[in-house]
Design a protein around this motif. Structure first.
Motif, PDB file in Angstrom:
ATOM      1  N   SER A   1      77.045 -21.246 139.621  1.00 49.49           N
ATOM      2  CA  SER A   1      77.009 -21.154 138.296  1.00 49.49           C
ATOM      3  C   SER A   1      78.522 -21.662 137.826  1.00 49.49           C
ATOM      4  O   SER A   1      79.480 -21.060 138.471  1.00 49.49           O
ATOM      5  CB  SER A   1      76.633 -20.009 137.622  1.00 49.49           C
TER       6      SER A   1
ATOM      7  N   GLY B   1      72.245 -35.055 131.914  1.00 52.72           N
ATOM      8  CA  GLY B   1      71.702 -34.339 132.957  1.00 52.72           C
ATOM      9  C   GLY B   1      72.618 -33.300 133.177  1.00 52.72           C
ATOM     10  O   GLY B   1      72.097 -31.926 133.359  1.00 52.72           O
TER      11      GLY B   1
ATOM     12  N   GLY C   1      72.115 -29.320 131.845  1.00 57.26           N
ATOM     13  CA  GLY C   1      72.086 -28.183 132.916  1.00 57.26           C
ATOM     14  C   GLY C   1      73.353 -27.339 132.814  1.00 57.26           C
ATOM     15  O   GLY C   1      73.232 -26.078 132.960  1.00 57.26           O
TER      16      GLY C   1
ATOM     17  N   GLN D   1      74.087 -23.219 131.202  1.00 54.45           N
ATOM     18  CA  GLN D   1      74.692 -21.967 131.879  1.00 54.45           C
ATOM     19  C   GLN D   1      75.913 -21.427 131.210  1.00 54.45           C
ATOM     20  O   GLN D   1      76.386 -20.392 131.756  1.00 54.45           O
ATOM     21  CB  GLN D   1      75.269 -22.618 133.389  1.00 54.45           C
TER      22      GLN D   1
ATOM     23  N   GLU E   1      64.828 -40.205 135.427  1.00 53.27           N
ATOM     24  CA  GLU E   1      65.329 -38.851 135.605  1.00 53.27           C
ATOM     25  C   GLU E   1      66.356 -38.441 136.335  1.00 53.27           C
ATOM     26  O   GLU E   1      66.846 -37.395 136.736  1.00 53.27           O
ATOM     27  CB  GLU E   1      64.045 -37.799 135.855  1.00 53.27           C
TER      28      GLU E   1
ATOM     29  N   ASN F   1      68.800 -35.170 135.229  1.00 54.33           N
ATOM     30  CA  ASN F   1      68.242 -34.065 135.678  1.00 54.33           C
ATOM     31  C   ASN F   1      68.004 -33.786 137.134  1.00 54.33           C
ATOM     32  O   ASN F   1      68.393 -32.594 137.427  1.00 54.33           O
ATOM     33  CB  ASN F   1      66.699 -33.991 134.904  1.00 54.33           C
ATOM     34  N   ALA F   2      67.868 -34.816 137.803  1.00 51.07           N
ATOM     35  CA  ALA F   2      67.681 -34.481 139.361  1.00 51.07           C
ATOM     36  C   ALA F   2      69.072 -34.348 139.904  1.00 51.07           C
ATOM     37  O   ALA F   2      69.208 -33.666 140.720  1.00 51.07           O
ATOM     38  CB  ALA F   2      67.206 -36.059 139.977  1.00 51.07           C
TER      39      ALA F   2
ATOM     40  N   PHE G   1      71.470 -32.918 138.477  1.00 54.92           N
ATOM     41  CA  PHE G   1      71.986 -31.416 138.013  1.00 54.92           C
ATOM     42  C   PHE G   1      71.164 -30.481 139.009  1.00 54.92           C
ATOM     43  O   PHE G   1      71.765 -29.458 139.491  1.00 54.92           O
ATOM     44  CB  PHE G   1      71.622 -31.164 136.757  1.00 54.92           C
ATOM     45  N   ASP G   2      69.986 -30.696 138.986  1.00 54.56           N
ATOM     46  CA  ASP G   2      69.077 -30.044 140.075  1.00 54.56           C
ATOM     47  C   ASP G   2      69.659 -29.886 141.469  1.00 54.56           C
ATOM     48  O   ASP G   2      69.651 -28.923 142.164  1.00 54.56           O
ATOM     49  CB  ASP G   2      67.657 -30.280 140.073  1.00 54.56           C
TER      50      ASP G   2
END
Length: 170
Positions: free
Chosen positions: A13, A51, A55, A59, A163, A166-167, A169-170
């Protein structure tokens, strides 16, 4: 995942920290689609920066951005500003590679390294000694021996699609 020598990934994080999204492709949704898009549009695509912002800000981190240099042309006029931003951050996500319009059918290159001033940008950012995750967005394999030697964490995501951010960051 091409390199993870210092085990930066997976990221912990970043709550309370500053993440710098730097590079000419960081906020380029069109290039995330690549040359071969048929139904995707830049307006509906989540750029790497979008993204990362969604994300990391969820946090409790702050996300800042600087392109640093153009994606194709040689122009180093913004590199010092990008390096200064990187030096103030806790983590840098450096998004480099090929813009959408130089890949695909009938798009040949004589040199398949990082285009334009991107290597100079990477050197300036890496010189800050901040943790850097280099993300390569490209339509063909790139020759990156200098980046591989200098940067401990490198991902290649090709042209990741609608995406993308987002991908990433994931």
């Amino acid at each position: 995942l091409l390199e993870n020598r210092e085990n930066i990934l997976p990221l912990a994080s970043q709550k309370g920290k500053t993440v710098a999204g730097i590079g000419p492709l960081a906020d380029d949704a069109r290039s995330a689609l690549g040359e071969w898009n048929l139904v995707g549009t830049a307006e509906e695509t989540v750029s790497a920066l979008a993204g990362l912002k969604a994300g990391f800000e969820a946090q409790g981190a702050q996300v800042v951005h600087h392109r640093g240099c153009p994606s194709w042309d040689k122009n180093e006029s913004e590199i010092a500003q990008a390096a200064q931003m990187a030096s103030s951050a806790d983590l840098v996500v450096l998004v480099l590679g090929e813009p959408y319009d130089v890949t695909g059918e009938s798009r040949n290159r004589t040199e398949i390294g990082l285009p334009g001033s991107q290597w100079a940008l990477a050197q300036a950012v890496l010189a800050t000694k901040k943790p850097v995750v280099a993300v390569l967005m490209n339509g063909r394999p790139l020759t990156i021996p200098e980046l591989k030697a200098a940067c401990p964490t490198i991902l290649t995501v090709w042209h990741p699609g609608s995406e993308a951010g987002n991908a990433l960051f994931d």
